[in-house]
Design an enzyme around this catalytic site. Structure first.
Site, PDB file in Angstrom:
ATOM      1  N   SER A   8       0.794  -1.237   0.000  1.00 25.27           N
ATOM      2  CA  SER A   8       0.000   0.000   0.000  1.00 25.27           C
ATOM      3  C   SER A   8       0.821   1.278   0.000  1.00 25.27           C
ATOM      4  CB  SER A   8      -0.942   0.005   1.207  1.00 25.27           C
ATOM      5  OG  SER A   8      -0.212  -0.136   2.412  1.00 25.27           O
ATOM      6  N   THR A   9       2.134   1.190   0.225  1.00 27.87           N
ATOM      7  CA  THR A   9       2.940   2.412   0.207  1.00 27.87           C
ATOM      8  C   THR A   9       3.593   2.653  -1.154  1.00 27.87           C
ATOM      9  OG1 THR A   9       4.835   1.202   1.122  1.00 27.87           O
ATOM     10  CG2 THR A   9       3.421   2.389   2.681  1.00 27.87           C
ATOM     11  N   GLY A  10       3.449   1.704  -2.066  1.00 26.28           N
ATOM     12  CA  GLY A  10       3.917   1.919  -3.436  1.00 26.28           C
ATOM     13  C   GLY A  10       2.957   2.854  -4.158  1.00 26.28           C
ATOM     14  N   THR A 121       1.011  -7.119  -9.451  1.00 22.79           N
ATOM     15  CA  THR A 121       2.470  -7.162  -9.576  1.00 22.79           C
ATOM     16  C   THR A 121       2.902  -7.699 -10.943  1.00 22.79           C
ATOM     17  OG1 THR A 121       2.568  -7.635  -7.202  1.00 22.79           O
ATOM     18  CG2 THR A 121       4.575  -8.000  -8.469  1.00 22.79           C
ATOM     19  N   ASN A 122       3.860  -7.028 -11.563  1.00 24.80           N
ATOM     20  CA  ASN A 122       4.366  -7.447 -12.882  1.00 24.80           C
ATOM     21  C   ASN A 122       5.525  -8.435 -12.777  1.00 24.80           C
ATOM     22  OD1 ASN A 122       2.857  -6.242 -15.023  1.00 24.80           O
ATOM     23  ND2 ASN A 122       3.601  -4.239 -14.337  1.00 24.80           N
ATOM     24  N   ARG A 153      -6.948   1.591 -22.381  1.00 23.55           N
ATOM     25  CA  ARG A 153      -6.053   2.490 -23.126  1.00 23.55           C
ATOM     26  C   ARG A 153      -6.409   2.510 -24.607  1.00 23.55           C
ATOM     27  NH1 ARG A 153      -0.668   0.451 -19.858  1.00 23.55           N
ATOM     28  NH2 ARG A 153      -0.574   2.191 -18.360  1.00 23.55           N
ATOM     29  N   HIS A 177      -0.014  -9.137 -21.058  1.00 25.16           N
ATOM     30  CA  HIS A 177       0.133  -7.725 -20.700  1.00 25.16           C
ATOM     31  C   HIS A 177       1.585  -7.371 -20.978  1.00 25.16           C
ATOM     32  CE1 HIS A 177      -0.200  -3.898 -18.780  1.00 25.16           C
ATOM     33  NE2 HIS A 177       0.622  -4.219 -17.792  1.00 25.16           N
TER      34      HIS A 177
END
EC number: 1.1.1.299
Length: 325
Positions: A8-10, A121-122, A153, A177
């Site tokens: 949550s801090t990202g 997450t990638n 997009r 993706h």
């Protein structure tokens, strides 16, 4: 209902938290950070509380550095991981982020066994597979952001080109993706009219100037383009995540393109997570929706499956040594 965000801090995690806090269906929002980021996490909650008060929104905000606090969550969103830089391919993150996602997936299964896991997450298709295997959940309850943002997009770019409202553009991106994404142009329509008809009639003067190849490249490179300028993508992913979460909590049964385990539903492809349209409801994925593809789209979709499967196998072999199942 309770929703937890891990990471949550990202920048994506923070933006997602604010989006979800404004949703009526979210009654409790729990923000989980690393222990060394706990003070920042507390600050985020305090700042967000002030913002929500200004908007007259009442939601219970919680924060911690303890993964066991996902207990009771209906949905757990995983945004934690090493962030991508502009010159970095998503696959470059796979081994580092694979360990992070695998560990969290195990803990989610332990403390929130009835939850739904949404992976952000990638590389998201590979990480979705990792989360699925390490949680042991049914595939209907583990899926990734996938091509939902890519589809939005593409809709946005086409709406701007043809100067129409974005809701008039009906299109979808499937596959990976990443570089092997597949825009389904053959089934795209604007205002209910198949886009191929625009080549034969003068509906909009802009059609003949529409460069499909450049548009696809623009969608593929959208993330890198943003990261190179501001350091990270935030708002696009956050609102796309919010779309998915609220669709589930409100049992809307919308058809969205997320990364899910393929089990032969499209082109016989199995045992790999790819972005495909699914019907989403209160219990997660209710089914994969068949898609129509032309020859070129089908070929690229198969290439996407092959590429993602190879990447996934490498990560799973690595994890088998680091974190045996």
């Amino acid at each position: 209902m309770k929703v937890s965000i891990i990471g949550s801090t990202g920048r994506v995690g923070r933006a997602t938290a604010l989006c979800l806090a404004e949703e009526e269906a979210v009654k409790t929002l729990h923000l989980i950070s690393r222990r060394e980021s706990l003070e920042q996490n507390i600050g985020e909650v305090l700042d967000m509380s002030d913002a929500l008060a200004a908007k007259g929104v009442s939601v219970k905000l919680e924060n911690s550095a303890d993964i066991e606090n996902v207990h009771g969550s209906r949905i757990v969103v995983i945004t934690a991981g090493v962030p991508r830089t502009a010159d970095m391919d998503r696959d470059d993150l796979a081994f580092q982020n694979g360990v992070i996602v695998a560990e969290y997936a195990r803990q989610i299964a332990r403390f929130a066994p009835d939850s739904i896991i949404l992976v952000v997450t990638n590389p998201v298709d590979v990480m979705t597979y990792v989360a699925l295997k390490y949680s042991g959940f049914h595939p209907s309850r583990v899926f990734g952001l996938g091509n939902h943002l890519d589809s939005l997009r593409l809709k946005n770019y086409m709406a701007r080109h043809f100067n129409v409202h974005v809701s008039e553009v009906h299109t979808r991106v499937i596959g990976q993706h990443g570089p092997y994404m597949v825009p389904l142009i053959s089934s795209t329509s604007i205002g209910g009219i198949p886009i191929e008809h625009y080549a034969r009639r003068d509906y909009f003067s802009g059609y003949r100037r529409f460069d499909l190849k450049k548009t696809i490249e623009k969608v593929i490179n959208a993330g890198s383009n943003i990261i190179s300028r501001k350091g990270a993508t935030e708002y696009g992913p956050a609102f796309a995540i919010s779309n998915i979460v609220t669709t589930i909590l409100n049992d809307e049964r919308r058809i969205l393109t997320v990364s899910t385990l393929m089990e032969g539903e499209i082109d016989g492809i199995r045992d790999v997570c790819l972005g495909v349209p699914v019907k989403l409801g209160k219990n997660g994925i209710e089914g994969v929706v068949p898609v129509l593809m032309d020859r070129d789209e089908r070929e690229t979709f198969r290439e996407a499956a092959s590429h993602v499967r190879n990447s996934t196998m490498k990560v799973m072999e690595f994890l088998d040594e680091e974190l045996p199942l």
